[in-house]
Design an enzyme around this catalytic site. Structure first.
Site, PDB file in Angstrom:
ATOM      1  N   HIS A   1       2.876 -37.691  -0.115  1.00 51.04           N
ATOM      2  CA  HIS A   1       1.429 -37.790  -0.473  1.00 51.04           C
ATOM      3  C   HIS A   1       0.767 -37.292   0.985  1.00 51.04           C
ATOM      4  CE1 HIS A   1      -2.355 -39.109  -1.577  1.00 51.04           C
ATOM      5  NE2 HIS A   1      -2.302 -40.116  -0.538  1.00 51.04           N
TER       6      HIS A   1
ATOM      7  N   ASP B   1      -3.249 -41.853  -5.045  1.00 51.91           N
ATOM      8  CA  ASP B   1      -3.852 -42.764  -3.910  1.00 51.91           C
ATOM      9  C   ASP B   1      -5.239 -43.325  -4.136  1.00 51.91           C
ATOM     10  OD1 ASP B   1      -3.584 -44.340  -1.851  1.00 51.91           O
ATOM     11  OD2 ASP B   1      -4.157 -42.846  -0.357  1.00 51.91           O
TER      12      ASP B   1
ATOM     13  N   HIS C   1     -10.157 -38.106  -0.419  1.00 59.89           N
ATOM     14  CA  HIS C   1     -10.169 -39.689  -0.735  1.00 59.89           C
ATOM     15  C   HIS C   1     -10.184 -40.548   0.418  1.00 59.89           C
ATOM     16  CE1 HIS C   1      -5.897 -39.235  -1.341  1.00 59.89           C
ATOM     17  NE2 HIS C   1      -5.704 -40.196  -1.062  1.00 59.89           N
TER      18      HIS C   1
ATOM     19  N   ASP D   1      -2.293 -37.121   3.198  1.00 62.44           N
ATOM     20  CA  ASP D   1      -3.894 -37.331   3.257  1.00 62.44           C
ATOM     21  C   ASP D   1      -4.435 -36.047   3.888  1.00 62.44           C
ATOM     22  OD1 ASP D   1      -4.515 -39.826   1.918  1.00 62.44           O
ATOM     23  OD2 ASP D   1      -3.247 -40.718   3.469  1.00 62.44           O
TER      24      ASP D   1
END
Lengths: 961, 961
Positions: A61, A185, A446, A63
């Protein structure tokens, strides 16, 4: 060119119309250079029907900015902040996939993948293509980033998804098209996102975070996998999306994290060495797998084997996963009925589909998100209000820029003011990836517009946007120069919001160009800081324009279709005249009338003069104290009764022929202008908050609260990503029996563009200029959080309090914004708030040239042949490649919300543009990575028993026209 | 078999003799199965003569246990303690070497490499062989571990080096033979280690740690590279070793650490992304390179690019190093004269050799090591005294075990008591890698016997040794059974040191076998806990043996050649007789006499009755307080005047025909027995210390201090790794002007087997039973640190105080040990302390059988045909492969230290063993990985101007015999 056109128009009146029932989906048209084709499921490993099949999904994941900037994450810079380097992740994963053909990996964030891809050799690119073709590397989600769902606007989300998916399409063809949306997420999930994903052709959607009560109920009921009916307007299954909740957020099960960032014991299978632990590992794994199977419906379960920025050294993961699979499956010869395999979300989804079950239906959304009784992730709806506004205005700039690139043609990209920035995204296609597009795309992440990033990262997003806009200005200048026939230097005043514009403040003679990116005329107040006290203004036709100067600001309201230039000349320069200033009991012009309480100076009523309706309405500011450890993500849990900010001191009225204003000073850090323009149907509350004082060592959240006589009965309404509106009921969730633990935070919802309360007679709608959080805690009341300043971190990973300062505001950020209030009967309210909200989202671009205009200058231009019908919004006009333009038109009314506008409409595409000859049109899915008529999605049965047929021909009604 | 013999003996009187001048080097003989050959330098990258060449050496430093156990490090277990996983390091490095043939890597610790190797597929093994053959992967040092230099005994170091180097030889042939010794982390450097490295054929030696003052001086003088003349006995250049000090310890230069464990910025060379930093990186690198060149002599400098457990994800390092090399060398086109290349220590060494310079000579050693004025790493000379003793006795066990394996033949490995553990180390050769050999090998690591590891790791080393010894017992039992003709179960009493042996405590009739691993008879006291009060004991010839029972301990002194069994029968069982017990003024028998001060009960004088010499001698215990943050590594800096422990309370004399003892109780945690055996030339001080009290919240170090009338003039002597003795002078270092900052710690040196003070007349020598630290702070005084218990970590990485407790000693470890004192004229002192020290190192193994001996039992056996000459020590007798035995004989006297023994001697190898027929002999280098006559080392010129010729034929004197 014709040869590349997918569908050639058969006659010059190619039309589209809405379905019989009013709907609400953008229509996307394109001439595409590439041939898409139907995409099959990748080569999935065989499963064992009689066994519990455990799908291990190796994933990372990544970001697109959070504790570090996106480029720091890519390179692995600033590892002192967080150890994370995406370049190495992709290097390592590809290496490891090559070592064992059984292994699988999914990749999600194209912003990173793109950065990596362009640094690779041809050999490596070919290797990766092979891995993708064989289904060993699978793209999932595939947008430029994994967007936030609570604070984004659908326009920008569609853009960023399109950008990422296009890169994958161009680079890998149909094997690169993601079939699964993957929002593991984001902190709550918007229905509009699900609707968009459905319209983008995704077969399923997985996420990790939802309310802990919701999850608990769903685990017991085995309802963690469901069918989300994500629109009240679209005919099912158009917006139906199979949705699954992942078992461990997006982490591996406890004890099975083998990343370099984890400390779980590796599998030690050499009996000659100490601590042989194969038996222990297998036993623990079987225990976890059996437990997980109890809370899901099928004999397939999924395990996310990865987490934040994992797989930088993929060998650790794969070496142990290889062993895990080998040793667990070896137990089958001893009677174990557990079968473990490398898998991907789409392979798992395929098995769920094959199970041929019925699934529960979900109709609302997943807001707000609480991870425990007193931890509601609702603060970030408002966090970093300045960034949220900057992102929103940047989207307006970007759409304007894109339109002007199309209208200007090649000269826009290379003209008198220089060359626009672009880069070749892939080797086969010319594709303009402008700084501004990519800056906007990463801003949707996000931890970007959400405000949940570290301060330096927020600064980087803002810097990127500023840089993007600077690049766009070259393009805009080129186009406006070309369209006007004048190459006079064009000046951009980006600080008009704080009344700074050196040109207008010094020049005696200048012109103002107003470009309206909407497909219909708008009436727009232009407010310029000036030095003169009276100006002669003439519009494109030479007609004088009414304007007023007061407190060094020149105000005029202009009505513009597309692009119009006004010439402005000082006719009086000297002492600023003081305007009439007195305490007034009301403001009122043609459409609205507001009254004020003479004792408190606060609003006391609002009337719509056209409909003859009046409500009692007061408005004030409040703040809540923050003592606990709370920051970016969470909203105050401890002070349900906020502190009232005192009444305004000596409110004053300023009025002239253009505008009436009541100025309210509540405190040195809270003020407001209540403003009514002559021809406006909305009352503007321009609030200014900050620097929020922290001398008392208390963080604070500031709200504006409207209290009205409307009998809202515990209900209010908020939009979802700026599109459909959802009903919100106090202390209630549609899908489970809520045990409310937080009377305020537990009733807060994201407001992206509007919120309203209503009763049978009256609807009070507030249109916002950015995403904010809000709630209706009392009947008739609507509160919106404006600003937050906090002194403690909330232990959700950011590691710093949300305490924004800047060079200009070292004492704390000052934030200014607008709420636009309208009062209407509920049945016609949308007729006002729909166009009003679009005007706030896509606002006119104002540019300047100094001195006298050359006589030959063309002063007015419209890119459209005619105004679009009121129901149709021009969502996207964007250059796709050299000869192709991407066009998105959407019906902007929700089903049933407007008697007049929630109706099918017809648009003639051939006669849409004034300067473009449309040779052919192809209709695409929403994300423009698939032909609309080749879009096939898996069909799923809802528990109600209705069986929705495939969507293959769901849109045949119009594609057949 | 004959065909495999390298040198066949030409006649049955094949001899070897010492050189004309007395020397001191082990001679190693072997029948080898493999053909070694001359090894060339690996393919080194070309350098540029006119430029500054920067040799980048990618490396990892993998402690064979420190914060984690060796197997935890290998697997990457317990990453919560320290992130480190060697399996992944080797996986990753091999992958990355394959990506670019320019890349280089060195690997050091064969304990880890071996673990990894045996898990690899044939394909991978072949790949690695190819990398080694091409010089892309180079083995450096190559022992089983990187041994400690301050606390190890040469015997065990030679064994562990032999074990690692043999694996490399067997697996990779001549390309796998390390040419460079590499002790980058040990905390100070022993001259004997350098001597051994020279005799093992290494061409050069690099290390990282030395006294900060020494380093500073050497930097200024450009003397960081030198020729170490490591023996006063061996003719140069036999023990000459080119020695280099690395520039940054073993770390990369500041700002250039690109491991996953580092935070330095990566090279960001994509101009499209933020923070392009190539120019900055190149500039910083050039600055560092030029700076480093100022403190070295040639236009070649070395940079160690790696550190502790780095390269687990080698991609990070190599990707950035590739870029560094590219961008720095690109600057050459702009006039830069810096050339960067991937390199290895041997490639760097080759360039230094080509420079053909003269190098400064170094004659002493690098102890003690201080990293700043008050941080002397001298505490670890004593840390964990119990582990240090257990390691030393374990070596004795191991040597005994190896001898008995040879003497027993195949039956030793598979006999009535089971099969010995062994594993096939490589595919070509049968090689016995016993648990005990490998346990001893890892125990030599510089965080093992040094005591600088965490407690749980120290426990693991001890556990490994115990496990190893348990495996060895099978082999010993098999052999003794075979040699004696009796398969009676053999009992091992491993707790005789605390007077526990269930068999002797309960049995009325048992036999004791004493096996002497030395090559000459020893007189050895056997002390057994018993229940009876009188025993009839008969030796192998049936002769009665004198013994005494007192305080439930039976004491007899036996003289044994090799293996001898005594039958013991209780003749009186009942109340223990109390022996004569009184305060005495002296102990004294045939050889020694000691007197005691009647007032204090302390020693007051020591006399040698043979030489008629007497010195005043007192002895007491002292402790120093530890308030500061000090632990494993460092010695107290703050209390130069230690606290005296009070006089002994009521010392008592116990004496009989076998032994005289004075028992001294100083405190509940300090006691001592002063003991003199009837025929002993050494006075035994058996000290018992612990649990060291910490109720006062003060850590403590306990010393035993001898104060004598010897006029030592600020000088004392300590051994180096149990071999040659070095002179130590107070507040003085031979190679630089010391600024003494620590009067005690700055004068502490490691004592591995002995220390002495002397004047013209008298030499007082203390032989220790383990490694300890000590000093001579006052003239005539000699102090030795016995035990340490500390309450604070010393911030050198261990992260826990040295505060040992155990299940048996929850209040703190109790440690018991022996100091053996001898007094002699200096000219003959070695005649006593040399054999005495060997007796302590290789002590008889005592085993038991219960009940009556079978009449046919063979009671006496000697593996040797005859006693070896006094100067010759039997260092190694070990099975090499099925038909080959490794034999090491050494002359155990240093040049000139003994008039009688520092002379050449001759040994007949053919007639050495009683049961082995020697068919042929080949002479090897010390580590047995090269034929002696093929051993060619680089020749180096010392600054004195003397040019040492190659050592090719240095040993021709005996190889020609």
């Amino acid at each position: 060119m014709i040869g590349k056109i997918h569908k050639q128009m058969s006659h010059d009146s190619w039309l589209f119309s809405k379905m019989a029932t009013p709907e609400y989906t953008p229509f996307v048209f394109l001439l595409l250079l590439f041939q898409s084709s139907v995409w099959g499921f990748p080569s999935c490993h065989a499963t064992k029907p009689g066994m519990l099949n455990v799908h291990l999904v190796p994933h990372t994941h990544d970001d697109v900015g959070w504790l570090k900037t996106v480029d720091q994450y890519f390179y692995g810079d600033r590892n002192d902040i967080q150890h994370a380097g995406v370049q190495y992740i992709l290097d390592s994963v590809v290496d490891q996939l090559l070592k064992n053909p059984d292994r699988r990996f999914i990749y999600v964030e194209t912003a990173f993948f793109y950065r990596w891809w362009k640094q690779q050799t041809d050999d490596m690119q070919n290797t990766v293509k092979q891995l993708v073709n064989e289904g060993r590397l699978e793209f999932v989600n595939g947008g430029w980033c994994m967007s936030d769902e609570a604070t984004t606007h659908y326009s920008a989300v569609i853009d960023q998804m399109t950008m990422g998916l296009r890169f994958l399409n161009d680079t890998f063809g149909h094997c690169g098209r993601p079939r699964v949306a993957w929002h593991i997420d984001p902190f709550g999930h918007a229905r509009e996102h699900a609707s968009m994903f459905a319209q983008m052709g995704y077969d399923g959607f997985f996420f990790g975070r939802l309310d802990y009560q919701d999850r608990n109920r769903r685990m017991v009921a085995r309802e963690q996998e469901m069918l989300w009916r994500a629109s009240e307007s679209l005919t099912p299954p158009m917006a139906d999306l199979f949705t699954g909740i992942l078992p461990n957020g997006y982490n591996p099960p406890e004890g099975f994290c083998w990343d370099q960032s984890c400390d779980d014991p590796p599998i030690r299978d050499d009996p000659d060495l100490e601590d042989y632990n194969v038996d222990d590992v297998v036993t623990r794994f079987l225990h976890i797998a059996h437990g997980q199977a109890l809370v899901y419906k099928t004999n397939h379960i999924i395990m996310t084997m990865g987490s934040d920025f994992q797989y930088e050294n993929a060998n650790l993961w794969y070496k142990n996963l290889d062993k895990l699979i080998r040793y667990v499956n070896q137990m089958q010869s001893n009677g174990s009925e557990v079968n473990v395999l490398y898998s991907t979300p789409s392979c798992y989804l395929q098995e769920l589909h094959r199970a041929n079950l019925t699934w529960p239906l979900k109709g609302d959304d997943f807001f707000p998100y609480a991870d425990s009784a007193h931890d509601f992730w609702t603060g970030y709806f408002t966090s970093r209000p300045a960034l949220k506004r900057y992102e929103r205005i940047s989207n307006s700039y970007l759409q304007t820029c894109k339109q002007l690139e199309v209208l200007g043609g090649p000269i826009s990209r290379k003209g008198p003011f220089g060359a626009g920035d672009s880069e070749t995204l892939s080797k086969c296609l010319v594709y303009t990836l402008s700084s501004h597009s990519s800056a906007m795309a990463v801003a949707q992440h996000h931890d970007a517009v959400s405000g949940t990033e570290k301060q330096h990262v927020a600064n980087d997003y803002a810097r990127k946007l500023a840089n993007g806009w600077a690049h766009c200005q070259v393009l805009v200048s080129n186009t406006l120069s070309s369209l006007s026939g004048s190459s006079a230097p064009r000046v951009y005043c980006e600080h008009l919001n704080i009344s700074v514009c050196p040109l207008t403040e010094t020049s005696k003679k200048f012109s103002v160009n107003v470009y309206n990116p909407l497909a219909r005329p708008v009436s727009w107040p232009v407010r310029l800081p000036v030095n003169g006290t009276a100006y002669r203004i003439s519009d494109a036709k030479g007609k004088a324009v009414d304007s007023q100067v007061g407190l060094s600001v020149l105000i005029m309201v202009v009505i513009c279709r597309s692009s119009i230039t006004f010439a402005m000349t000082v006719i009086w320069k000297g002492v600023v005249l003081s305007l009439e200033s007195f305490v007034s009991r009301f403001l009122g012009l043609d459409f609205l009338r507001v009254t004020f309480d003479p004792e408190t100076g606060l609003l006391s009523s609002l009337s719509n003069l056209e409909t003859q309706q009046t409500v009692k309405l007061s408005q004030n500011f409040y703040w809540s104290r923050f003592i606990p450890v709370i920051s970016q993500f969470l909203v105050s849990a401890l002070t349900p009764f906020p502190c009232l900010i005192p009444h305004p001191l000596s409110p004053s009225l300023h009025q002239n022929s253009v505008v009436q204003e009541v100025r309210q000073w509540f405190s040195p850090w809270v003020s407001q202008v209540v403003r009514l323009y002559t021809d406006s149907r909305a009352l503007e509350l321009e609030w200014t908050v900050g620097p929020v004082p922290i001398g008392d060592d208390l963080g604070k959240e500031v709200i504006s609260r409207l209290d009205s006589s409307i009998n809202s009965s515990g209900v209010f309404y908020t939009d979802s990503n700026g599109r459909e509106v959802l009903q919100r009921r106090k202390d209630y969730r549609p899908t489970w029996n809520l045990r409310q633990s937080e009377p305020i935070a537990g009733n807060y919802y994201p407001i992206n563009s509007r919120a309203y309360i209503k009763d049978d007679k009256d609807q009070l709608t507030v249109v916002t200029d950015r995403s904010q959080g809000g709630g209706s805690i009392q009947d008739g009341s609507l509160e919106i959080m404006l600003h937050r300043r906090l002194l403690y971190d909330d232990v959700r990973g950011v590691g710093e309090p949300l305490n924004e300062t800047s060079d200009i505001y070292p004492e704390g950020l000052v934030v200014r914004g607008r709420h636009l209030l309208s009062l209407s009967p509920p049945a016609t309210a949308a007729d006002t708030h729909r166009p009003l909200a679009q005007e706030v989202v896509l606002q006119p671009l104002i540019t300047f040239t100094d001195g006298e205009l050359h006589p030959s200058t063309r002063l007015e231009f419209s890119g459209l042949q005619a105004v679009l019908p009121p129901a149709v919004h021009l969502l996207t006009v964007s250059q796709w490649d050299q000869d192709t333009v991407l066009l998105r038109l959407e019906h902007q009314y929700q089903a049933s919300e407007s008697k007049e506008h929630s109706q099918p409409v017809t648009v003639n595409l051939q006669k849409l543009f004034s300067t473009l000859d449309v040779l052919g049109v192809s209709e695409m899915n929403l994300s423009a990575n698939q032909w609309k008529d080749e879009m096939t999605r898996l069909d799923w049965k809802a528990e109600s028993g209705t069986h929705h047929t495939g969507v293959t021909n769901q849109l045949s009604a119009y594609s057949a026209l």
